[in-house]
Scaffold this active site. Structure first.
Site, PDB file in Angstrom:
ATOM      1  N   GLN A  50       1.639 -10.830  -3.293  1.00 37.61           N
ATOM      2  CA  GLN A  50       0.271 -10.387  -3.049  1.00 37.61           C
ATOM      3  C   GLN A  50      -0.275  -9.725  -4.307  1.00 37.61           C
ATOM      4  OE1 GLN A  50      -0.320  -7.630   0.276  1.00 37.61           O
ATOM      5  NE2 GLN A  50      -2.011  -8.910   0.922  1.00 37.61           N
ATOM      6  N   HIS A  84      -4.889  -0.969  -5.959  1.00 34.14           N
ATOM      7  CA  HIS A  84      -5.401   0.201  -5.253  1.00 34.14           C
ATOM      8  C   HIS A  84      -6.182   1.033  -6.263  1.00 34.14           C
ATOM      9  CE1 HIS A  84      -1.766  -0.995  -2.932  1.00 34.14           C
ATOM     10  NE2 HIS A  84      -2.646  -0.894  -1.962  1.00 34.14           N
ATOM     11  N   ARG A  90       6.624 -10.971   5.760  1.00 29.62           N
ATOM     12  CA  ARG A  90       6.038 -10.775   7.085  1.00 29.62           C
ATOM     13  C   ARG A  90       6.646 -11.793   8.044  1.00 29.62           C
ATOM     14  NH1 ARG A  90      -0.412 -10.038   5.491  1.00 29.62           N
ATOM     15  NH2 ARG A  90      -0.095  -8.316   4.030  1.00 29.62           N
ATOM     16  N   HIS A 113      -8.373  -0.741  -1.247  1.00 29.55           N
ATOM     17  CA  HIS A 113      -7.359  -1.791  -1.325  1.00 29.55           C
ATOM     18  C   HIS A 113      -8.120  -3.074  -1.668  1.00 29.55           C
ATOM     19  CE1 HIS A 113      -4.544   0.450   1.505  1.00 29.55           C
ATOM     20  NE2 HIS A 113      -5.709   0.969   1.831  1.00 29.55           N
ATOM     21  N   LYS A 141     -13.735  -3.757   5.759  1.00 29.07           N
ATOM     22  CA  LYS A 141     -13.437  -4.573   4.586  1.00 29.07           C
ATOM     23  C   LYS A 141     -14.516  -5.618   4.353  1.00 29.07           C
ATOM     24  CE  LYS A 141     -10.571  -7.752   7.338  1.00 29.07           C
ATOM     25  NZ  LYS A 141      -9.362  -8.572   7.377  1.00 29.07           N
ATOM     26  N   ASP A 170      -2.132  -7.364  -5.291  1.00 28.50           N
ATOM     27  CA  ASP A 170      -2.750  -6.133  -4.789  1.00 28.50           C
ATOM     28  C   ASP A 170      -3.304  -5.268  -5.921  1.00 28.50           C
ATOM     29  OD1 ASP A 170      -3.130  -5.217  -2.182  1.00 28.50           O
ATOM     30  OD2 ASP A 170      -0.981  -5.236  -1.790  1.00 28.50           O
ATOM     31  N   CYS A 221       0.787  -1.236   0.000  1.00 25.07           N
ATOM     32  CA  CYS A 221       0.000   0.000   0.000  1.00 25.07           C
ATOM     33  C   CYS A 221       0.823   1.293   0.000  1.00 25.07           C
ATOM     34  CB  CYS A 221      -0.969   0.024   1.182  1.00 25.07           C
ATOM     35  SG  CYS A 221      -1.658  -1.560   1.626  1.00 25.07           S
TER      36      CYS A 221
END
Length: 640
Positions: free
Chosen positions: A380, A384, A362, A509, A463, A382, A333
């Site tokens: 990931q 946005h 992580r 997101h 979310k 992702d 992000c």
């Protein structure tokens, strides 16, 4: 008399002081027998609860999530009672119901082993046959502590001592067994006839590694023996489908001691991973997304600004570069925010849909690592989406449709959860309410059902979570849509509106696969390693009966490869039966055997997921495979 509004909207009058179980009995004897708990004005209550005013009432059975919880929590008390009968010196800790079952933690000098299971289950059966009434009683805090001290239960004393002074403490009693518990529970031990102790594990008291290690018995219980047997059969099937085993057998990936939690993808695994990524790029380009790539390592100031340093620091890997603190990104992000800020945007540019296949890291505890399902680095998928406030609902709908298209391609059913503001959050309440309502209205307008998961949102926004159901009926959380008013504020994102003034965009997101690695684990188990043709690392394997037919086998191989199909040839001096078995074990969609007859006729002998299909013209086989690839044919859908 008081009025009770039932689940179907009907109204029933009962005498004030009637219990939940008495209302169930007045409705039907069958309902009363099946009743596990009650739901009064949305609050889960015991069947013994007295109703003294008008209210909404739902009688919960094992078919209801909350009813299942009460049933299995009763089973946990039966387990604990059996253990105490057999091993009186064991101390009781906690025993909650969990997803698919329950557990109980015990302090014992000798940890339980699998040899103890049969003995404990036999004692549990005795307790069930005794049909012990289950009674609830309450005590003042000090009396409750004294009761547990006399019983020699130090963990219960600790739990009670942590409660506020003056609080009334509830207990449940069945025969000689008494346990500290808020409930609810069944009326007797009789209904809990179908149960099974599944495993034993170590567990620190209160999850703190500084505390004593306890012995945790995991078990499950069902209202019907047939349902228990079906569940156990599914578990056996799940063992066969374990992606860790299949990942090794099918040569997809490996996990090594040199990097726990950091998967190594092998050639066939990379074919599978790249196919998923190619599909991701295809559908996102079609949906109007652009793709970017942001750095893996960025400085501490960025993570402070985003809020990750304060809220996610323990899960981040850090380093020092030129005497400055840096962090390896746990999320994409913040980098996406910087990409947006590289130029000033007009309202005409929005919505701007920006995707990234970002490698994130992580820190997960070693005990939490599990194949590809829980790793320390993953890709990931992702995206946005930056938009105007008035575009929120349409963009959310667009993402939901995209997720729906993807999951249907793989044959997944799914459920949706709306996760709301957690205690550890950033931003104003008003912004959270606006974001939550935006998600809620969009999903309702699309006509989707959803459940509310209170307090489980991300720290920066609410979310929608998409829970997939695989071919064994198990659920996996993969897709997520998060609406965020916070990061655009923190990064001072702007666009020039129609009025010529600068405004703040709203941001979504979202992920579809979630983690490419984890999604590979999920689909490996979903398909039991037998991937649909379009996904399979090897789509066709050519097997010559003997070396006499290698030349023809090579012609077949070349024609299939030229058609853009992933093909292998097995020219080893092995018996054809052995080669066929090996190809089947590798779950290859099409196995082609060629010999004298096939060479003479220009055909191939086909073995597919439909079985042995016999001779087929090579050109027809190629068209068929190409069609399965193009249409992303999913053989599981034909079996539904």
């Amino acid at each position: 008399m008081i009025k009770i509004i039932l689940k179907d909207g009907s109204v029933k009058e009962v005498e004030s002081g009637s219990s939940v179980i008495e209302v169930a009995e007045s409705l039907s004897s069958g309902l009363a027998r099946a009743a596990c708990a009650g739901l009064v004005n949305g609050e889960r209550v015991d069947l013994r609860t007295k109703l003294n005013e008008d209210c909404n009432l739902e009688i919960l059975t094992f078919n209801d999530k909350e009813g299942k919880w009460a049933f299995r929590h009763t089973a946990s008390h039966i387990l604990a009672q059996a253990v105490k009968r057999l091993y009186p010196d064991v101390k009781l800790a906690i025993g909650p119901a969990i997803e698919d079952g329950f557990y109980y933690d015990f302090d014992t000098d000798k940890p339980f082993s699998h040899e103890d299971f049969e003995k404990i289950e036999a004692e549990m059966k005795k307790i069930v046959k005794e049909k012990l009434p289950i009674e609830r009683f309450e005590l003042p805090r000090e009396e409750a502590i004294k009761l547990m001290e006399v019983a020699g239960e130090p963990y219960k004393v600790e739990l009670i001592s942590d409660l506020p002074e003056g609080e009334t403490i509830s207990f449940y009693k069945q025969g000689e067994f008494v346990d500290l518990c808020a409930g609810p529970h069944l009326m007797t031990t009789k209904p809990v006839e179908a149960f099974k102790i599944m495993s034993v594990a170590g567990a620190y008291w209160r999850g703190n590694e500084k505390n004593k290690m306890l012995s945790r018995l995991y078990a499950t219980a069902f209202a019907k023996k047939a349902d228990l047997n079906e569940y156990l059969e599914k578990l056996e099937e799940a063992k066969k489908r374990d992606h860790r085993k299949l990942g090794k057998d099918l040569e997809l990936f490996t996990l090594l001691d040199e990097g726990p939690g950091f998967p190594f993808f092998l050639p066939k695994g990379m074919e599978l991973k790249n196919t998923l990524i190619d599909y991701w790029r295809q559908i996102h380009k079609k949906a109007g997304y652009v793709e970017v790539s942001t750095p893996i390592i960025l400085n501490k100031q960025l993570w402070l600004r985003s809020g990750h340093w304060d809220h996610y620091r323990d899960n981040m890997y850090t380093t020092v570069i030129d005497d400055e603190d840096y962090a390896i990104k746990p999320m994409n992000c913040p980098g996406g925010m910087l990409v947006y800020k590289t130029k000033m945007h007009s309202y005409k540019d929005l919505p701007l849909r920006v995707g990234e296949l970002g490698l994130v890291h992580r820190h997960e505890l070693s005990g939490a690592l599990h194949g590809l399902m829980r790793v320390r680095n993953f890709t990931q998928d992702d995206a946005h989406i930056f938009m105007l406030p008035e575009q929120i609902k349409d963009e959310i709908k667009g993402v939901v449709r995209l997720i729906d298209e993807v999951y249907k391609t793989f044959g997944f059913k799914y459920n949706i959860e709306l996760s709301t503001m957690p205690e550890d959050h950033v931003g104003e309440i008003e912004a959270w309410e606006m974001a939550t309502n935006g998600l809620k209205e969009a999903i309702e307008e699309l006509g989707y059902d959803y459940e509310v998961n209170e307090g489980d949102g991300a720290f920066y926004g609410p979310k929608l979570d998409f829970k997939l159901e695989d071919s064994l009926g198990r659920t996996w959380q993969c897709g997520t849509i998060q609406l965020d008013f916070q990061l655009p504020e923190r990064f001072e994102l702007e666009y020039v509106g129609a009025d010529g003034e600068k405004h703040r965009p709203v941001m979504i997101h979202r992920v579809v696969f979630g983690s490419i690695e984890r999604f590979i684990g999920v689909i490996t188990e979903h398909f039991a390693g037998a991937f649909p043709t379009w996904l399979a690392p090897v789509q066709v394997k050519v097997l010559p009966i003997s070396d006499k037919y290698h030349d023809y086998a090579r012609k077949v191989y070349d024609a299939i490869e030229e058609a853009g199909i992933k093909v292998e040839i097995d020219e080893r001096a092995e018996k054809i039966g052995y080669k066929i078995r090996e190809a089947r074990n590798m779950r290859i969609p099409f196995i082609l055997v060629v010999g004298a007859q096939e060479e003479a006729d220009g055909t191939v002998n086909v073995r597919s997921r439909k079985g042995e299909e016999g001779a087929m013209k090579l050109e027809n086989l190629i068209v068929r495979v190409q069609d399965e690839i193009k249409t992303k044919y999913n053989y599981l859908l034909d079996q539904q």
